[in-house]
Design an enzyme around this catalytic site. Structure first.
Site, PDB file in Angstrom:
ATOM      1  N   GLU A  91       8.727 -91.613  16.181  1.00 17.90           N
ATOM      2  CA  GLU A  91       8.455 -90.178  16.274  1.00 17.90           C
ATOM      3  C   GLU A  91       7.664 -89.701  15.069  1.00 17.90           C
ATOM      4  OE1 GLU A  91      12.205 -89.020  19.085  1.00 17.90           O
ATOM      5  OE2 GLU A  91      12.485 -88.884  16.933  1.00 17.90           O
ATOM      6  N   CYS A 115      22.058 -94.480   5.531  1.00 14.71           N
ATOM      7  CA  CYS A 115      22.612 -93.207   5.037  1.00 14.71           C
ATOM      8  C   CYS A 115      23.488 -92.610   6.143  1.00 14.71           C
ATOM      9  CB  CYS A 115      21.487 -92.231   4.674  1.00 14.71           C
ATOM     10  SG  CYS A 115      20.369 -92.881   3.415  1.00 14.71           S
ATOM     11  N   LEU A 216      18.087 -87.490  -3.341  1.00 13.05           N
ATOM     12  CA  LEU A 216      19.217 -87.763  -4.231  1.00 13.05           C
ATOM     13  C   LEU A 216      20.531 -87.461  -3.502  1.00 13.05           C
ATOM     14  CD1 LEU A 216      19.166 -88.831  -7.127  1.00 13.05           C
ATOM     15  CD2 LEU A 216      19.622 -86.501  -7.897  1.00 13.05           C
ATOM     16  N   CYS A 334      14.423 -83.046   9.610  1.00 14.29           N
ATOM     17  CA  CYS A 334      14.808 -84.171   8.751  1.00 14.29           C
ATOM     18  C   CYS A 334      16.088 -84.796   9.263  1.00 14.29           C
ATOM     19  CB  CYS A 334      15.111 -83.693   7.339  1.00 14.29           C
ATOM     20  SG  CYS A 334      13.705 -83.078   6.475  1.00 14.29           S
TER      21      CYS A 334
HETATM   22  N1  SAH Z   1      13.824 -92.907   3.763  1.00 14.41           N
HETATM   23  C1  SAH Z   1      13.134 -91.805   3.174  1.00 14.41           C
HETATM   24  C2  SAH Z   1      12.370 -90.936   4.151  1.00 14.41           C
HETATM   25  C3  SAH Z   1      13.048 -90.580   5.438  1.00 14.41           C
HETATM   26  S1  SAH Z   1      14.430 -89.448   5.362  1.00 14.41           S
HETATM   27  C4  SAH Z   1      14.105 -90.970   2.353  1.00 14.41           C
HETATM   28  O1  SAH Z   1      15.286 -91.253   2.342  1.00 14.41           O
HETATM   29  O2  SAH Z   1      13.644 -90.052   1.665  1.00 14.41           O
HETATM   30  C5  SAH Z   1      13.680 -87.914   5.001  1.00 14.41           C
HETATM   31  C6  SAH Z   1      14.641 -86.878   4.436  1.00 14.41           C
HETATM   32  O3  SAH Z   1      15.544 -86.422   5.429  1.00 14.41           O
HETATM   33  C7  SAH Z   1      15.493 -87.395   3.288  1.00 14.41           C
HETATM   34  O4  SAH Z   1      15.432 -86.499   2.215  1.00 14.41           O
HETATM   35  C8  SAH Z   1      16.895 -87.409   3.879  1.00 14.41           C
HETATM   36  O5  SAH Z   1      17.867 -87.238   2.878  1.00 14.41           O
HETATM   37  C9  SAH Z   1      16.827 -86.248   4.845  1.00 14.41           C
HETATM   38  N2  SAH Z   1      17.819 -86.260   5.901  1.00 14.41           N
HETATM   39  C10 SAH Z   1      18.347 -87.319   6.543  1.00 14.41           C
HETATM   40  N3  SAH Z   1      19.248 -86.931   7.475  1.00 14.41           N
HETATM   41  C11 SAH Z   1      19.278 -85.584   7.434  1.00 14.41           C
HETATM   42  C12 SAH Z   1      19.973 -84.586   8.172  1.00 14.41           C
HETATM   43  N4  SAH Z   1      20.810 -84.907   9.146  1.00 14.41           N
HETATM   44  N5  SAH Z   1      19.751 -83.290   7.876  1.00 14.41           N
HETATM   45  C13 SAH Z   1      18.866 -82.951   6.912  1.00 14.41           C
HETATM   46  N6  SAH Z   1      18.165 -83.838   6.195  1.00 14.41           N
HETATM   47  C14 SAH Z   1      18.367 -85.142   6.446  1.00 14.41           C
END
Ligand code: SAH
Length: 343
Positions: A91, A115, A216, A334
């Site tokens: 996507e 994560c 972070l 995100c």
């Molecule tokens: N792997 C990279 C890029 C993809 S995630 C990274 O970790 O930065 C992009 C962003 O989305 C990251 O800042 C992550 O913390 C955030 N993110 C992931 N799941 C989310 C959610 N359910 N709600 C809001 N932000 C989220």
């Protein structure tokens, strides 16, 4: 794997156009259409003679092998599902801001980072994308925007996957995006990482002034470990040190992303812990209210908690903003990308 035009090297492109009995300037015309105008169909390349257009359309080299298989729009945000040559779907999200159009590019099908709050992690890791597959996302987005006379102005490597876990291809994509054919300024490109320190150190030495963004999500190691397995390898202080080095080396401001999750990392003490760790630095904090992920067990923060968090940081002189919740209705925000949007 079948080949497409964008995967050919410059030498292969020249050989190909000659093999079709054409002169080299025709190649430049095709490149101008593809990279400059987002035209991905030979039949629409108006300055090529009809006979050549027919020949190209019948050749076994399409402009792109990736294609858009579904699309959903929510106000200023559009999510495109892009099917790759092996039928994997990734996507890509287009967001409209005052300063232009930002494309959120996926770098992997799935993700290994695990994560606990992220939808992409839930579907596991499938494979790395190639540089051409990332470029395809940009070209498909430009092709999508063409009817409106618009094009992508900014890129964030923040879609599905961890760009620094697919370092070579992500970097090669960035070099193509800033190259003469696409000419997007490196300053308009951001790489977002969960904090892979060796990748951050390597990126700092590439001589590319791209923006670094680090997710972070907690300033305390124990809490961070419970949310992001990568924290078991790289503690917060080590990540912050790498970010300082990046800022020093590239003279670019580094951004911290912090997903606020109700009752988990959104309390005053969490804001204070973060403030203590980054006070006096030039890091900017981008607060992202958690976007719903089915079966995650997590909830979005209350608006009052988001405001409080921002105030604590501002009170300590730290630049912080709240990310506009774009794309929630299309599951394009995100952490909501998981490759399920299909025809
Ligand atoms: N792997 C990279 C890029 C993809 S995630 C990274 O970790 O930065 C992009 C962003 O989305 C990251 O800042 C992550 O913390 C955030 N993110 C992931 N799941 C989310 C959610 N359910 N709600 C809001 N932000 C989220």
């Amino acid at each position: 794997m079948a080949v497409d035009f964008i995967s050919l090297t410059p030498e292969e492109r020249s050989a190909w156009i000659l093999s079709l009995g054409q002169q080299k300037y025709r190649l430049q015309q095709i490149e101008e259409w593809v990279f400059g105008h987002g035209v991905l169909d030979y039949m629409q390349m108006a300055n090529l003679p009809q006979s050549l257009r027919d020949k190209l359309a019948q050749s076994n080299i399409p402009v792109l092998s990736a294609k858009i298989v579904a699309e959903s729009t929510d106000g200023g945000t559009t999510k495109l599902a892009v099917e790759l040559i092996d039928t994997q779907v990734v996507e890509v999200v287009l967001m409209r801001y005052r300063h232009g159009l930002t494309l959120c590019v996926s770098t992997q099908a799935g993700c290994k980072m695990g994560c606990v709050f992220c939808a992409t992690a839930k579907s596991g890791f499938v494979r790395n994308l190639t540089r051409q597959e990332m470029l395809s996302q940009l070209l498909l987005a430009n092709s999508h925007l063409r009817a409106k006379g618009e094009r992508v102005t900014h890129i964030v490597l923040m879609g599905m996957g961890e760009p620094l876990d697919n370092y070579e291809e992500s970097l090669a994509f960035i070099r193509m995006a800033v190259g003469p054919l696409c000419s997007i300024s490196a300053r308009r490109i951001a790489v977002s990482t969960c904090g892979l320190v060796p990748g951050i150190e390597r990126l700092a030495n590439e001589g590319l002034p791209v923006t670094l963004t680090v997710s972070l999500n907690a300033a305390d190691d124990e809490l961070r470990r419970s949310l992001m397995p990568v924290a078991q390898v790289y503690p917060v202080n080590v990540v912050l040190a790498a970010m300082h080095k990046y800022a020093e080396k590239t003279k670019r401001r580094v951004t911290i992303e912090y997903v606020l999750i109700k009752g988990v990392n959104d309390r005053a003490k969490h804001a204070q812990e973060l403030a203590q760790k980054i006070k006096g630095s030039n890091f900017h904090v981008n607060l992202i209210p958690f976007n719903a992920v089915v079966n995650s067990g997590f909830e979005p923060p209350l608006p009052a908690a988001v405001r409080m968090f921002l105030e604590v940081l501002s009170g300590e002189g730290i630049g912080a903003t709240i990310r506009r919740g774009l794309g929630g209705k299309v599951q394009g925000a995100c952490g909501q990308l998981r490759g399920t949007l299909r025809k």
